[in-house]
Write an enzyme that holds these catalytic residues in place. Structure first.
Site, short mmCIF file in Angstrom:
data_model
loop_
_atom_site.label_atom_id
_atom_site.label_comp_id
_atom_site.label_asym_id
_atom_site.label_seq_id
_atom_site.Cartn_x
_atom_site.Cartn_y
_atom_site.Cartn_z
N LYS A 167 -6.31 -0.61 -8.17
CA LYS A 167 -7.19 0.38 -7.56
C LYS A 167 -7.24 1.63 -8.42
CE LYS A 167 -8.30 -1.94 -3.86
NZ LYS A 167 -9.70 -2.30 -3.54
N HIS A 180 -6.88 15.45 1.80
CA HIS A 180 -6.50 15.43 0.39
C HIS A 180 -5.87 16.76 -0.05
CE1 HIS A 180 -9.06 11.82 0.33
NE2 HIS A 180 -8.27 11.45 -0.65
N ARG A 196 -2.82 1.04 -4.43
CA ARG A 196 -2.56 -0.39 -4.47
C ARG A 196 -2.81 -0.91 -5.88
NH1 ARG A 196 -6.76 -2.65 -0.41
NH2 ARG A 196 -7.83 -0.69 -0.86
N ASP A 238 -5.99 8.27 -6.89
CA ASP A 238 -6.43 9.04 -5.72
C ASP A 238 -5.40 10.14 -5.48
OD1 ASP A 238 -6.92 10.06 -3.14
OD2 ASP A 238 -7.67 8.14 -2.41
N HIS A 260 0.86 -1.19 0.00
CA HIS A 260 0.00 0.00 0.00
C HIS A 260 0.89 1.24 0.00
CE1 HIS A 260 -2.43 3.14 1.97
NE2 HIS A 260 -3.51 2.48 1.58
N ASP A 300 -11.42 18.03 1.29
CA ASP A 300 -11.15 17.88 2.72
C ASP A 300 -9.70 18.26 2.98
OD1 ASP A 300 -9.43 15.42 2.43
OD2 ASP A 300 -11.31 14.54 1.75
N CYS A 329 -4.41 11.79 -2.93
CA CYS A 329 -3.51 11.75 -1.77
C CYS A 329 -2.25 10.96 -2.05
CB CYS A 329 -4.24 11.19 -0.55
SG CYS A 329 -4.57 9.41 -0.59
N TYR A 330 -2.32 10.01 -3.00
CA TYR A 330 -1.14 9.21 -3.32
C TYR A 330 -0.13 9.99 -4.17
CZ TYR A 330 -3.74 5.44 -1.25
OH TYR A 330 -4.43 4.68 -0.35
N ASP A 353 -9.74 13.98 -3.85
CA ASP A 353 -9.26 12.66 -4.28
C ASP A 353 -9.26 12.58 -5.81
OD1 ASP A 353 -9.51 10.02 -5.27
OD2 ASP A 353 -10.81 9.34 -3.67
#
Length: 254
Positions: A125, A193, A122, A128, A79, A190, A130-131, A183
């Site tokens: 998936k 993120h 991952r 996103d 992850h 938020d 945040c990654y 995201d």
């Protein structure tokens, strides 16, 4: 001092387990985030000792999966967030020799999405925002480790992922119309993120020797410390404070 170093040291030692792992709090959850947070706090506060982190490097290394990334604990799925925390902690502990760095690099480069330009957390998936940091932030750390190996002649002007594609994803897809970041399009904004999209944008703009900004120069962010994810001026200020603190203690003991 405002910071009670003795109590902080005692707390960290009490959260340390015999196998090297750390719990978040008394009777709390246990995963590599605890080890990373403990290592960061110990280093930034000046209470770090090798004894405090006995077996921690080995425990983190056991969290590396067959894919190359790191899970939350041994036997779990690789992850992005856990991988960043694991690698950053191993750097602080000087234990990066315990892991398979080539396998980690192979896993990390395949997490950037070919169409969107952002990162997934991952395998299989969706992208996103945040990654942008949790995955993107792995590359400066790996670059630092690999370039210390004389066999690896890496370009210091860029990381080993598409910095242009990541900036485009963040700027075009993650900005909420009335402020903040998200995201992915259609999601709510938020603080979480917003923080990690901006952190990832900084990583994508700055390499060891070069700065590249997509769009207007007003998009340029300050560079951040690759391990602590705070602006360099704050990390330098903390290092100076600890250095001066040691000098004062030495003077007082004479």
């Amino acid at each position: 001092d405002i910071l009670d170093s003795d109590k902080l040291r005692n707390f960290l030692q009490n959260m340390h387990n015999d196998d090297g792992s750390f719990t978040m709090h008394k009777d709390g959850e246990l995963d590599v985030r605890g080890a990373y947070c403990a290592a960061v706090v110990a280093h930034l506060s000046g209470v770090y000792t090798e004894e405090m982190f006995a077996n921690t490097g080995e425990w983190i290394a056991s969290c590396q999966t067959f894919e190359g990334g790191f899970g939350s604990r041994p036997g779990t799925e690789a992850h992005g967030g856990y991988t960043f925390c694991s690698l950053a902690a191993l750097i602080l502990l000087n234990k990066t020799h315990l892991i398979n760095k080539d396998q980690l690099l192979d896993w990390a480069v395949h997490r950037q999405m070919k169409f969107e330009g952002g990162f997934q957390g991952r395998t299989n998936k969706m992208v996103d925002g945040c990654y942008s940091f949790w995955q993107g932030g792995v590359f400066p750390l790996l670059h630092h480790i690999l370039r210390s190996d004389s066999k690896n002649k890496l370009d210091e002007n860029e990381w080993l992922f598409s910095q242009v594609a990541l900036q485009d994803y963040i700027l075009f897809c993650c900005q909420y119309p009335s402020g903040g970041l998200v995201d992915k399009p259609g999601k709510s904004r938020d603080y979480y993120h917003t923080c990690y999209c901006l952190s990832g944008l900084s990583v994508a703009q700055h390499s060891f020797r070069d700065v590249f900004v997509r769009g207007d120069q007003n998009n340029l962010l300050e560079p951040t410390h690759p391990v602590f994810n705070i602006v360099l001026s704050k990390a330098d200020k903390m290092a100076k404070y600890l250095k001066d603190k040691v000098k004062i203690r030495e003077m007082a003991s004479k």
